[in-house]
Design a protein around this motif. Structure first.
Motif, PDB file in Angstrom:
ATOM      1  N   GLY A  33       0.826  -1.208   0.000  1.00 47.69           N
ATOM      2  CA  GLY A  33       0.000   0.000   0.000  1.00 47.69           C
ATOM      3  C   GLY A  33       0.855   1.249   0.000  1.00 47.69           C
ATOM      4  N   GLY A  34       0.194   2.372  -0.126  1.00 46.34           N
ATOM      5  CA  GLY A  34       0.888   3.648  -0.116  1.00 46.34           C
ATOM      6  C   GLY A  34       0.319   4.554   0.961  1.00 46.34           C
ATOM      7  N   SER A  35       0.923   5.701   1.128  1.00 44.88           N
ATOM      8  CA  SER A  35       0.437   6.657   2.122  1.00 44.88           C
ATOM      9  C   SER A  35      -0.773   7.396   1.557  1.00 44.88           C
ATOM     10  N   ARG A  36      -1.564   7.973   2.455  1.00 43.96           N
ATOM     11  CA  ARG A  36      -2.718   8.775   2.056  1.00 43.96           C
ATOM     12  C   ARG A  36      -2.610  10.131   2.744  1.00 43.96           C
TER      13      ARG A  36
ATOM     14  N   LYS B  26       5.600  -0.736  -1.566  1.00 46.71           N
ATOM     15  CA  LYS B  26       5.061   0.618  -1.441  1.00 46.71           C
ATOM     16  C   LYS B  26       4.416   1.031  -2.756  1.00 46.71           C
ATOM     17  N   CYS B  27       3.134   1.280  -2.683  1.00 53.53           N
ATOM     18  CA  CYS B  27       2.375   1.631  -3.883  1.00 53.53           C
ATOM     19  C   CYS B  27       2.299   3.150  -4.019  1.00 53.53           C
TER      20      CYS B  27
ATOM     21  N   GLN C  52      -3.533  -4.798   7.204  1.00 55.66           N
ATOM     22  CA  GLN C  52      -4.687  -4.235   6.495  1.00 55.66           C
ATOM     23  C   GLN C  52      -5.075  -2.906   7.141  1.00 55.66           C
ATOM     24  N   ALA C  53      -4.465  -1.841   6.656  1.00 57.53           N
ATOM     25  CA  ALA C  53      -4.749  -0.502   7.187  1.00 57.53           C
ATOM     26  C   ALA C  53      -5.791   0.187   6.322  1.00 57.53           C
ATOM     27  N   ALA C  54      -6.642   0.987   6.947  1.00 58.76           N
ATOM     28  CA  ALA C  54      -7.651   1.743   6.203  1.00 58.76           C
ATOM     29  C   ALA C  54      -6.987   2.647   5.178  1.00 58.76           C
TER      30      ALA C  54
END
Length: 477
Positions: A294-297, A323-324, A349-351
Motif C-alpha cells: 500500500g501507499g500513504s494517504r 510501497k504503492c 490491512q490498514a484503512a
C-alpha cells in the motif's frame, strides 16, 4: 406398408410357413408394435442426447420424466428462499456498459466489464482474472441469474433482486457538478420499483440491491450545500425499506446495509479447482513474518496509520514492503500482489480511502492472516462471512496504540505461538470459499460461495422480519 412388413418378418423363424404377401393377423399386430417401439426408442435417444456445453440445470417441462442415469440438475440449497431477478430497463444496468470507455473517470472500463465483470483472464485455466475491485455488482448479477434458487415466476418468489449497476453509474459521473443530474437515475429506479405490483406486497422489505462501491458514495446528505457522496440513493425512503448489499456499509447509519466481499482475482468453475488452490496455499513456505502492500494517504485522518506501518515495515528484516505510489506496476499486477502475500504469515490491512480494503480478501485468498487496526475494516462489515471469534482468523492492534504510543507491530506478532499461527492460517484458508465469487457459468453445486452466503442471510432476515414491519415508506423523496 406391406413392403415394410415383409422386411420385418423376412428373417423370423419358420420361414416356410409365413406368407410374405399376407401375414397372419397376430403377426401384423406384432409388426405394428415393433414398428412403434422402434420409433419410440429413436425419439428418446434423440430427445435426451447430451446438449452442447451441457451440465447446467434443465428447464424442460418434462424434466421430471428423466431417468436416474441422466445428470441431476443442481438443487437449491436448504435455507435459501426462491428469489426473482427483476428485468430492469437497460438504462439501469446493461445499457450503461455500451459506453464502457467512460464508466470511470480514471480508467477505461471496457477490459474490466468483460466476462460478466470478472475482467481479463490472467491464466490459461480461466480461473484467474484481473478483476476490478468495484465490480461485485456485475458478478453478483450474473451469478444470481444462473443460481439454482432463482425463480422466473414472481408469484413464487419470496425475495426480489434489483440488479442496478449503481456503482458503475456513480464512477462514470464523479465529475458531474449538477447534483440533480447525479440523483436522476436513482430517483428513476425508486419510481420504477414503486410502480411494480410485487413491490406493494411488502413495500420493498423483500427487495434487495447489490452495489460494488462503498455505501458512502450513495449517502450524500439531502442538504444541497453539502457535497459529500455521489448521490443519495441510500437515503431514498423506498431504498431504506430494502436490504442493501455493499462492499462497505456505514457502521453507524446503515441498519439496512450489509457487507459483501470485494471481488478478488479467483473465480473457479469447479469445486476441484478451489480445493486444489486451498491445498496449494496450505503447503507454502512463508519466509516473511508480515508484509504491507500500500501507499500513504495524505490529508486523510483514518489512513494516517499507513505512514507508521510503512516506516516500521521498512525498518524490519522480517517484513516485506511493497510501497504503492502512482505508476507502481507491481501493485496493479494480481499475480505479483498474491506472490507477496503467499510468502507472508501476516498481512497488514490498514484503512485507506475508506475503512475497508480489497486487500483483505486478497490476503485470505493467499492464506495470509489479516492484521486489522480498525474494527470497521472487517469486524463491523462482514458479519455474514467472518467468524464471530475474531481471534480465530485475524489479529487486531488498535491504531491509536501504533500512532500515539509507537507500539511495535513486529513485537506483537512475534508473541503469537507458532502452533496458534498455524491454526489461524488453517481457519483463514477455510474461509476462501465463502469469500469467493465463483465463475457465473459454473454448473457445480456451490452451496457457500459469496453469493449463496448472502442469499442465505437475506432469507433468514426476511423470514424473521415481523409482517407488521412491512409498512409503506414515507411517500417523499
Amino acid at each position: 406398408m406391406a413392403a415394410d412388413h415383409r422386411r420385418i418378418f423376412k428373417y423370423t423363424k419358420n420361414k416356410g410357413s409365413i406368407s410374405l404377401n399376407s401375414p397372419p393377423l397376430s403377426l401384423r399386430s406384432s409388426a405394428l408394435f415393433l414398428f412403434i417401439l422402434s420409433l419410440t426408442i429413436c425419439f428418446l435417444c434423440f430427445r435426451f442426447q447430451p446438449r452442447e456445453g451441457g451440465g447446467g440445470p434443465q428447464h424442460d417441462d418434462d424434466a421430471s420424466s428423466s431417468t436416474s442415469s441422466l445428470p441431476s440438475p443442481v438443487q437449491c440449497p436448504d435455507g435459501i428462499l426462491p428469489f426473482y431477478v427483476y428485468d430492469l430497463p437497460s438504462e439501469f444496468n446493461s445499457g450503461l456498459l455500451t459506453d464502457c470507455h467512460h464508466l470511470n473517470v480514471y480508467t477505461d472500463m471496457c477490459p474490466h466489464v468483460a466476462n460478466f465483470g470478472m475482467g481479463q483472464p490472467v491464466r490459461s485455466n480461466r480461473s484467474w482474472y484481473a478483476t476490478h475491485q468495484f465490480l461485485a455488482e456485475m458478478i453478483f448479477h450474473a451469478r444470481a441469474e444462473n443460481h439454482p434458487c432463482r425463480t422466473r415466476d414472481p408469484a413464487a418468489a419470496r425475495l426480489f433482486y434489483v440488479p442496478f449497476y449503481g456503482g458503475l453509474y456513480a464512477s462514470s459521473k464523479f465529475r458531474e457538478s449538477n447534483i440533480t443530474a447525479r440523483d436522476q437515475l436513482a430517483l428513476s429506479l425508486a419510481t420504477f420499483l414503486q410502480s411494480q405490483p410485487h413491490w406493494r406486497r411488502s413495500y420493498g422489505r423483500d427487495h434487495f440491491l447489490a452495489l460494488g462501491r462503498t455505501a458512502w458514495d450513495f449517502m450524500r446528505p439531502d442538504r444541497s450545500e453539502e457535497d459529500y457522496g455521489f448521490n443519495r440513493l441510500l437515503r431514498l425512503p423506498a431504498v431504506l425499506n430494502m436490504s442493501v448489499l455493499t462492499v462497505e456499509r456505514n457502521p453507524w447509519n446503515g441498519a439496512n446495509q450489509f457487507g459483501i466481499p470485494y471481488t478478488s482475482y479467483f473465480h473457479p468453475s469447479t469445486m476441484a479447482e478451489l480445493l486444489a488452490w486451498q491445498d496449494h496455499v496450505r503447503s507454502l513456505r512463508r519466509p516473511h513474518l508480515f508484509s504491507f502492500i500500500g501507499g500513504s494517504r495524505k490529508n486523510l485522518e483514518k489512513a494516517a496509520i499507513r505512514d507508521n506501518l510503512i516506516t516500521q515495515c521498512a525498518q524490519s528484516t522480517r517484513c516485506r514492503l511493497v510501497k504503492c505510489s502512482t505508476g507502481a506496476a507491481i501493485c496493479h499486477n494480481p499475480l505479483e500482489v498474491l506472490k507477496v502475500m503467499m510468502k507472508s504469515q501476516f498481512c497488514l490491512q490498514a484503512a485507506g480511502d475508506s475503512f475497508t480494503r480489497r486487500s483483505t480478501f486478497d490476503s485470505v485468498l493467499a492464506g495470509c492472516i489479516p492484521v486489522f487496526f480498525s474494527a470497521h475494516t472487517a469486524y463491523t462489515q462482514y458479519e455474514w462471512y467472518l467468524p464471530s471469534d475474531r481471534g480465530s482468523y485475524s489479529v487486531f492492534i488498535d491504531e491509536d496504540e501504533v500512532k500515539m504510543k509507537g507500539r511495535s507491530v513486529e513485537e506483537e506478532l512475534m508473541k503469537i505461538p507458532p502452533e496458534k499461527v498455524e491454526k489461524m492460517r488453517m481457519k483463514v484458508i477455510q474461509l476462501i470459499l465463502k469469500l469467493t465469487y465463483v465463475n457465473p457459468n459454473s454448473t457445480d453445486d456451490w452451496k457457500e460461495d459469496a453469493v449463496s452466503v448472502a442469499l442465505g442471510a437475506l432469507s433468514r432476515r426476511y423470514s424473521q422480519t415481523p409482517s407488521s414491519q412491512s409498512q409503506p415508506p414515507i411517500p417523499t423523496q
